[in-house]
Design an enzyme around this catalytic site. Sequence first.
Site: not given
Length: 167
Positions: A60, A62, A90, A93
């Site tokens: 992801h 992040e 999420c 993260c």
Amino acid sequence: MDEPIIDLQSDAHFMGEALRQAARAYEAEEVPVGAVVVREGRIIARAFNQVELLKDATAHAEMLAITQAEGAVGDWRLNDCTLYVTKEPCPMCAGAIVHVRFGRVVFGASDAKGGAAGGALNLLQFPGLNHRCEITSGVRGEECAALLKSFFAAKRQAGKTNGELAE
């Protein structure tokens, strides 16, 4: 101790940089989420979702930005940094964000179903964890949400199912 001054103009500027990263993800047919990490007014990391490209569920925006920022700082602690991300983090993260001790997280589009910064739950300020982040939400939120909606609409038109599109 003096409270830091939050410059909303800077928030909009740095979210624009995160949106540029999200556009790169969109072009790569990734879920269009972008992130930048800012320290002392400078961007020290930039990333976009690369889950499909890297065949890595943890890739992801992040997570990739965190790794870059740790390298730039020379430490895993990022407490004097701010993370700007186009979509509410999420749970995966958010857990990493807490562990690296970001001072502040700024996000654009909220995620009521899966967001972990106040949407579905709030791990960033969970009382039992060792750190809590300041959260600013909704910065350029309409632009961030529009990019996500456009991406998923295009994917649906192309015949993909929602199960294949989950971030």
